[in-house]
Write a protein that holds these residues in place. Sequence first.
Motif, mmCIF file in Angstrom:
data_model
loop_
_atom_site.group_PDB
_atom_site.id
_atom_site.type_symbol
_atom_site.label_atom_id
_atom_site.label_comp_id
_atom_site.label_asym_id
_atom_site.label_seq_id
_atom_site.Cartn_x
_atom_site.Cartn_y
_atom_site.Cartn_z
ATOM 1 N N VAL A 15 0.858 -1.192 0.000
ATOM 2 C CA VAL A 15 0.000 0.000 0.000
ATOM 3 C C VAL A 15 0.890 1.235 0.000
ATOM 4 O O VAL A 15 1.827 1.327 0.788
ATOM 5 C CB VAL A 15 -0.915 0.000 1.250
ATOM 6 N N VAL A 17 0.929 5.240 0.624
ATOM 7 C CA VAL A 17 0.136 6.281 1.286
ATOM 8 C C VAL A 17 0.865 7.608 1.152
ATOM 9 O O VAL A 17 1.989 7.758 1.629
ATOM 10 C CB VAL A 17 -0.094 5.956 2.779
ATOM 11 N N ALA A 20 1.455 10.556 4.569
ATOM 12 C CA ALA A 20 1.481 9.528 5.601
ATOM 13 C C ALA A 20 1.730 10.062 7.006
ATOM 14 O O ALA A 20 1.387 9.402 7.979
ATOM 15 C CB ALA A 20 2.543 8.481 5.258
ATOM 16 N N LEU A 24 -4.945 11.624 8.914
ATOM 17 C CA LEU A 24 -5.596 10.550 8.166
ATOM 18 C C LEU A 24 -4.584 9.587 7.570
ATOM 19 O O LEU A 24 -4.769 8.372 7.606
ATOM 20 C CB LEU A 24 -6.480 11.126 7.057
ATOM 21 N N GLY A 25 -3.504 10.130 7.005
ATOM 22 C CA GLY A 25 -2.491 9.279 6.382
ATOM 23 C C GLY A 25 -1.871 8.298 7.350
ATOM 24 O O GLY A 25 -1.663 7.126 7.019
ATOM 25 N N SER A 26 -1.593 8.757 8.561
ATOM 26 C CA SER A 26 -0.993 7.855 9.550
ATOM 27 C C SER A 26 -1.963 6.753 9.941
ATOM 28 O O SER A 26 -1.569 5.598 10.137
ATOM 29 C CB SER A 26 -0.528 8.632 10.787
ATOM 30 N N LYS A 27 -3.246 7.075 10.017
ATOM 31 C CA LYS A 27 -4.255 6.051 10.328
ATOM 32 C C LYS A 27 -4.404 5.062 9.177
ATOM 33 O O LYS A 27 -4.595 3.862 9.400
ATOM 34 C CB LYS A 27 -5.615 6.683 10.647
ATOM 35 N N PHE A 28 -4.322 5.562 7.932
ATOM 36 C CA PHE A 28 -4.343 4.654 6.780
ATOM 37 C C PHE A 28 -3.168 3.689 6.842
ATOM 38 O O PHE A 28 -3.319 2.495 6.597
ATOM 39 C CB PHE A 28 -4.293 5.425 5.456
ATOM 40 N N CYS A 29 -1.989 4.211 7.169
ATOM 41 C CA CYS A 29 -0.792 3.371 7.296
ATOM 42 C C CYS A 29 -0.991 2.301 8.367
ATOM 43 O O CYS A 29 -0.696 1.120 8.137
ATOM 44 C CB CYS A 29 0.431 4.217 7.644
ATOM 45 N N THR A 31 -3.776 1.102 9.637
ATOM 46 C CA THR A 31 -4.831 0.159 9.272
ATOM 47 C C THR A 31 -4.341 -0.833 8.225
ATOM 48 O O THR A 31 -4.587 -2.036 8.334
ATOM 49 C CB THR A 31 -6.069 0.908 8.753
ATOM 50 N N ALA A 32 -3.630 -0.340 7.217
ATOM 51 C CA ALA A 32 -3.090 -1.225 6.182
ATOM 52 C C ALA A 32 -2.088 -2.205 6.782
ATOM 53 O O ALA A 32 -2.094 -3.395 6.458
ATOM 54 C CB ALA A 32 -2.443 -0.402 5.073
ATOM 55 N N VAL A 39 3.944 -1.299 3.675
ATOM 56 C CA VAL A 39 3.528 0.100 3.514
ATOM 57 C C VAL A 39 4.672 0.933 2.963
ATOM 58 O O VAL A 39 5.793 0.874 3.450
ATOM 59 C CB VAL A 39 3.058 0.690 4.860
#
Length: 66
Positions: A15, A17, A20, A24-29, A31-32, A39
């Motif tokens: 993934v 990001v 990051a 939001l980006g850190s949460k996406f990281c 979660t992935a 990542v």
Amino acid sequence: MTILDQLFSLRDHTVLVTGAAGLLGSKFCETAASAGADVIAIDTNGKGLKEISDKLKAQDCNCLAI
């Protein structure tokens, strides 16, 4: 393996990001990574990027910070 793991597995996936180090980006990281993905984290905020990268690596995630 939980039903969520079966439905939302990112094992053997990578993934990318952008943003990051942001909220939001850190949460996406995170979660992935928790779903099993490798990542690639990209951001212009070097300090924040190092923080999220270190956090993911501590959770045994393959993380490349750019």
